[in-house]
Design a protein around this motif. Structure first.
Motif, PDB file in Angstrom:
ATOM      1  N   ASP A   1      51.402  34.267  45.114  1.00 51.61           N
ATOM      2  CA  ASP A   1      52.098  33.709  44.019  1.00 51.61           C
ATOM      3  C   ASP A   1      51.634  32.474  43.573  1.00 51.61           C
ATOM      4  OD1 ASP A   1      54.184  35.752  44.025  1.00 51.61           O
ATOM      5  OD2 ASP A   1      55.332  34.602  45.736  1.00 51.61           O
ATOM      6  N   SER A   2      50.982  31.616  44.407  1.00 53.81           N
ATOM      7  CA  SER A   2      50.142  30.618  43.656  1.00 53.81           C
ATOM      8  C   SER A   2      49.107  30.745  42.729  1.00 53.81           C
ATOM      9  CB  SER A   2      49.596  29.833  44.944  1.00 53.81           C
ATOM     10  OG  SER A   2      50.485  29.350  45.900  1.00 53.81           O
ATOM     11  N   GLU A   3      48.368  31.680  43.080  1.00 58.87           N
ATOM     12  CA  GLU A   3      47.449  32.232  41.862  1.00 58.87           C
ATOM     13  C   GLU A   3      47.978  32.805  40.866  1.00 58.87           C
ATOM     14  OE1 GLU A   3      43.689  33.866  44.471  1.00 58.87           O
ATOM     15  OE2 GLU A   3      45.536  34.840  45.144  1.00 58.87           O
ATOM     16  N   ARG A   4      49.079  33.254  40.860  1.00 54.93           N
ATOM     17  CA  ARG A   4      49.799  33.893  39.349  1.00 54.93           C
ATOM     18  C   ARG A   4      50.200  32.691  38.468  1.00 54.93           C
ATOM     19  NH1 ARG A   4      52.178  37.257  43.415  1.00 54.93           N
ATOM     20  NH2 ARG A   4      51.617  39.505  43.114  1.00 54.93           N
ATOM     21  N   GLN A   5      50.509  31.509  39.447  1.00 55.92           N
ATOM     22  CA  GLN A   5      51.053  30.430  38.482  1.00 55.92           C
ATOM     23  C   GLN A   5      49.737  29.919  37.406  1.00 55.92           C
ATOM     24  OE1 GLN A   5      53.892  29.220  38.674  1.00 55.92           O
ATOM     25  NE2 GLN A   5      54.150  30.895  40.318  1.00 55.92           N
ATOM     26  N   PHE A   6      48.521  30.393  37.371  1.00 51.13           N
ATOM     27  CA  PHE A   6      47.605  29.874  36.547  1.00 51.13           C
ATOM     28  C   PHE A   6      46.969  30.816  35.757  1.00 51.13           C
ATOM     29  CE2 PHE A   6      47.875  26.995  40.295  1.00 51.13           C
ATOM     30  CZ  PHE A   6      47.784  25.967  39.891  1.00 51.13           C
ATOM     31  N   LEU A   7      46.371  30.706  34.599  1.00 50.66           N
ATOM     32  CA  LEU A   7      45.657  31.512  33.883  1.00 50.66           C
ATOM     33  C   LEU A   7      44.902  32.501  34.420  1.00 50.66           C
ATOM     34  CD1 LEU A   7      45.830  32.267  30.497  1.00 50.66           C
ATOM     35  CD2 LEU A   7      43.680  30.884  30.573  1.00 50.66           C
ATOM     36  N   HIS A   8      44.910  33.679  33.979  1.00 51.87           N
ATOM     37  CA  HIS A   8      44.179  34.767  34.788  1.00 51.87           C
ATOM     38  C   HIS A   8      44.023  36.081  33.850  1.00 51.87           C
ATOM     39  CE1 HIS A   8      48.267  35.722  36.345  1.00 51.87           C
ATOM     40  NE2 HIS A   8      47.744  36.898  36.070  1.00 51.87           N
ATOM     41  N   LEU A   9      43.142  37.189  34.249  1.00 53.32           N
ATOM     42  CA  LEU A   9      43.191  38.304  33.454  1.00 53.32           C
ATOM     43  C   LEU A   9      44.075  39.205  34.143  1.00 53.32           C
ATOM     44  CD1 LEU A   9      39.158  38.731  33.532  1.00 53.32           C
ATOM     45  CD2 LEU A   9      40.598  37.814  31.590  1.00 53.32           C
ATOM     46  N   ALA A  10      44.672  40.048  33.144  1.00 56.58           N
ATOM     47  CA  ALA A  10      45.609  40.961  33.787  1.00 56.58           C
ATOM     48  C   ALA A  10      45.759  42.203  32.816  1.00 56.58           C
ATOM     49  CB  ALA A  10      47.132  40.320  33.899  1.00 56.58           C
ATOM     50  N   ARG A  11      46.476  43.136  33.199  1.00 56.48           N
ATOM     51  CA  ARG A  11      46.448  44.276  32.155  1.00 56.48           C
ATOM     52  C   ARG A  11      47.751  45.153  32.376  1.00 56.48           C
ATOM     53  NH1 ARG A  11      42.546  49.432  31.235  1.00 56.48           N
ATOM     54  NH2 ARG A  11      43.723  50.324  29.616  1.00 56.48           N
TER      55      ARG A  11
ATOM     56  N   ILE B   1      32.120  28.434  36.621  1.00 53.73           N
ATOM     57  CA  ILE B   1      33.421  29.329  36.123  1.00 53.73           C
ATOM     58  C   ILE B   1      33.693  30.691  36.790  1.00 53.73           C
ATOM     59  CG2 ILE B   1      33.882  30.257  33.998  1.00 53.73           C
ATOM     60  CD1 ILE B   1      32.388  28.241  32.442  1.00 53.73           C
ATOM     61  N   ARG B   2      34.843  30.690  37.464  1.00 53.05           N
ATOM     62  CA  ARG B   2      35.124  31.911  37.911  1.00 53.05           C
ATOM     63  C   ARG B   2      36.697  32.325  37.345  1.00 53.05           C
ATOM     64  NH1 ARG B   2      33.228  29.453  42.673  1.00 53.05           N
ATOM     65  NH2 ARG B   2      31.403  30.611  43.435  1.00 53.05           N
ATOM     66  N   ILE B   3      36.696  33.177  36.482  1.00 55.81           N
ATOM     67  CA  ILE B   3      37.885  33.620  35.809  1.00 55.81           C
ATOM     68  C   ILE B   3      38.566  34.712  36.876  1.00 55.81           C
ATOM     69  CG2 ILE B   3      39.184  34.285  33.910  1.00 55.81           C
ATOM     70  CD1 ILE B   3      36.760  33.777  32.136  1.00 55.81           C
ATOM     71  N   PRO B   4      39.674  34.363  37.658  1.00 57.77           N
ATOM     72  CA  PRO B   4      40.368  35.207  38.228  1.00 57.77           C
ATOM     73  C   PRO B   4      41.024  36.208  37.406  1.00 57.77           C
ATOM     74  CG  PRO B   4      41.552  32.982  38.150  1.00 57.77           C
ATOM     75  CD  PRO B   4      40.528  32.883  37.350  1.00 57.77           C
ATOM     76  N   SER B   5      41.290  37.353  38.141  1.00 54.63           N
ATOM     77  CA  SER B   5      42.040  38.541  37.507  1.00 54.63           C
ATOM     78  C   SER B   5      42.986  39.136  38.686  1.00 54.63           C
ATOM     79  CB  SER B   5      40.864  39.571  37.509  1.00 54.63           C
ATOM     80  OG  SER B   5      41.442  40.853  37.030  1.00 54.63           O
ATOM     81  N   SER B   6      44.072  39.754  38.272  1.00 58.02           N
ATOM     82  CA  SER B   6      44.873  40.221  39.120  1.00 58.02           C
ATOM     83  C   SER B   6      44.839  41.852  39.091  1.00 58.02           C
ATOM     84  CB  SER B   6      46.594  39.949  38.415  1.00 58.02           C
ATOM     85  OG  SER B   6      46.656  40.680  37.245  1.00 58.02           O
ATOM     86  N   VAL B   7      43.796  42.245  38.371  1.00 57.65           N
ATOM     87  CA  VAL B   7      43.361  43.745  38.606  1.00 57.65           C
ATOM     88  C   VAL B   7      42.198  43.775  38.828  1.00 57.65           C
ATOM     89  CG1 VAL B   7      45.283  44.294  36.945  1.00 57.65           C
ATOM     90  CG2 VAL B   7      43.234  43.757  35.931  1.00 57.65           C
TER      91      VAL B   7
END
Length: 234
Positions: free
Chosen positions: A224-234, A164-170
């Protein structure tokens, strides 16, 4: 984020936990290496063995009141923060006194009772069962391992024996990570701050408002590809 910002945020985290009466001890490995076998022990996926190793070698930065551990480190762009919940079921000393010496609460002060029953309480903790649901959360930020759609530049691991690796944009600061642990693991403390206390007395909110050093990832490490999937953001 800059290392100076990281360590400033780390200091705020330690003070927040102190103000919540959750901080038991500090080791603070800033500039001091952890034990040489810590990484290899952690990779075995045995939470009890990892906890025992970290406890024996003081391989934590923050020890919490329930004997759970937090490590936080940044070096050369590599950031790793870990929350390791105490794998032994834990009760606080006041809860122990209320369970086994309730009548004494009307006779002595809490401080006096904690001193009287300290050794008895410590012996009781040694008899408690394994907490099979002990939580392990790790935040990783590693410039060298980033692979789009395969290994996120910034991510959270939940549990020791999973991919499990939950990606984050921040990026997460130490204070962000600490607030996340409080919200997800220490629900009673979180609820008390947001339902019992007034806004003016809310310690958690006061520190959350100080958490300014959160940066969105640049295009080189978040596409942009990574943004298509659920991820952590703020």
């Amino acid at each position: 984020m800059r290392e100076a910002d990281f360590w400033t945020s780390y200091k705020s985290s330690t003070i927040l936990l102190r103000d919540l009466n959750m901080r038991k001890n500090l080791q603070d490995h800033h500039g001091i290496p952890y034990s040489k076998d810590l990484v290899s022990v952690s990779k075995k996926g045995d939470i009890q063995a990892l906890y025992d190793y970290m406890s024996d070698n003081l391989d934590y930065d923050i020890l919490l009141a329930d004997d759970s551990m937090i490590t936080m480190n940044m070096e050369g762009g590599l950031v790793r923060m870990v929350y390791l919940q105490n794998p032994i079921k834990h009760i606080g000393i006041l809860e122990y006194i209320s369970m086994y010496h309730k009548d004494d609460l009307n006779v002595c002060s809490v401080d006096e009772l904690e001193e009287i029953y300290k050794e008895e309480y410590e012996r009781h903790l040694a008899t408690l069962d394994l907490n099979k649901a002990a939580v392990y959360i790790r935040y990783d930020e590693d410039p060298t391992l980033y692979r789009p759609m395969v290994h996120p530049y910034v991510h959270l691991h939940i549990g020791m024996n999973s991919n499990i690796r939950i990606p984050s944009s921040v990026e997460m600061t130490p204070l962000t990570f600490t607030l996340f642990i409080l919200q997800q693991v220490y629900y009673d403390i979180w609820v008390k701050e947001f339902t019992v206390k007034s806004n003016q007395d809310n310690i958690i909110m006061r520190y959350a408002q100080q958490d300014k050093q959160i940066f969105s990832l640049v295009e080189d490490v978040w596409n942009d590809s990574e943004r298509q999937f659920l991820h952590l953001a703020r």
